[in-house]
Design an enzyme around this catalytic site. Structure first.
Site, PDB file in Angstrom:
ATOM      1  N   HIS A  53       0.860  -1.181   0.000  1.00 37.99           N
ATOM      2  CA  HIS A  53       0.000   0.000   0.000  1.00 37.99           C
ATOM      3  C   HIS A  53       0.897   1.232   0.000  1.00 37.99           C
ATOM      4  O   HIS A  53       2.101   1.117   0.202  1.00 37.99           O
ATOM      5  CB  HIS A  53      -0.910  -0.010   1.239  1.00 37.99           C
ATOM      6  N   HIS A 140       6.783   5.617  -1.676  1.00 34.03           N
ATOM      7  CA  HIS A 140       7.278   4.414  -2.324  1.00 34.03           C
ATOM      8  C   HIS A 140       6.421   3.232  -1.907  1.00 34.03           C
ATOM      9  O   HIS A 140       5.638   3.326  -0.954  1.00 34.03           O
ATOM     10  CB  HIS A 140       8.744   4.164  -1.951  1.00 34.03           C
TER      11      HIS A 140
END
Length: 188
Positions: A53, A140
């Site tokens: 996620h 990221h």
């Protein structure tokens, strides 16, 4: 597993993040599998596809009683945002290729909307007494954490050398997650 304060209050491990679409999860999983198969002897903890996620704010352990405050603060910050569009693509490592500890897929926030939301969240949470993150926001998607240095450089070089086709993603729902750690990995 829930943590407990010395005063007996219950704690939950919490963070705010965006869920990824299934097509992106599959692409990330395919990339991770190719890296894993190229260097099977490398010791790494690989993220399960359903657990990848885009984290915008990590709290760590917080008292359960503060969860509604976090939720309300996140709602106030997110209310000012429209849908966020990013591109997911470039591969990378933290802290650096010569000493890899985390393998990641990059996030390109060309509009700056994600960074603006993250800053609003930090400000809202700080106004409620939660500490601001002292590191710069570097969005990221973590795909692996290196457990031992043996073969880590080779693993990082394979990861960095494999192309990851850019994927456009649109987020319109920020989620407050609770994370439970176990020997089998995190459960959200």
């Amino acid at each position: 597993m829930n943590a407990e304060n010395t005063d007996g209050t219950r704690q939950w491990r919490m963070f705010c993040a965006f869920e990824l679409p299934q097509t992106l999860r599959r692409a990330i999983n395919d990339h991770a599998q190719r890296v894993r198969e190229a260097v099977p002897e490398a010791a790494a903890s690989w993220s399960r596809p359903e657990n990848v996620h885009l984290t915008v704010k990590f709290f760590g352990n917080v008292d359960q009683a503060k969860v509604p405050i976090i939720s309300a603060s996140a709602a106030r910050a997110a209310k000012e945002s429209s849908a966020i569009e990013i591109e997911v693509g470039k591969t990378g490592v933290f802290p650096r290729p010569s000493r890899p500890q985390v393998l990641w897929i990059g996030v390109n926030d060309s509009s700056g909307a994600l960074a603006k939301l993250q800053q609003r969240l930090e400000d809202e949470f700080a106004s409620e007494g939660f500490p601001k993150e002292n590191r710069p926001f570097r969005p990221h998607l973590t795909i692996a954490r290196i457990r031992r240095p043996q073969n880590a450089n080779q693993l990082a070089q394979i990861h960095l050398g494999l192309p990851f086709t850019d994927v456009a993603v649109r987020f319109d729902e920020l989620i407050l997650f609770r994370s439970e750690l176990s020997s089998k990995g995190s459960k959200y």
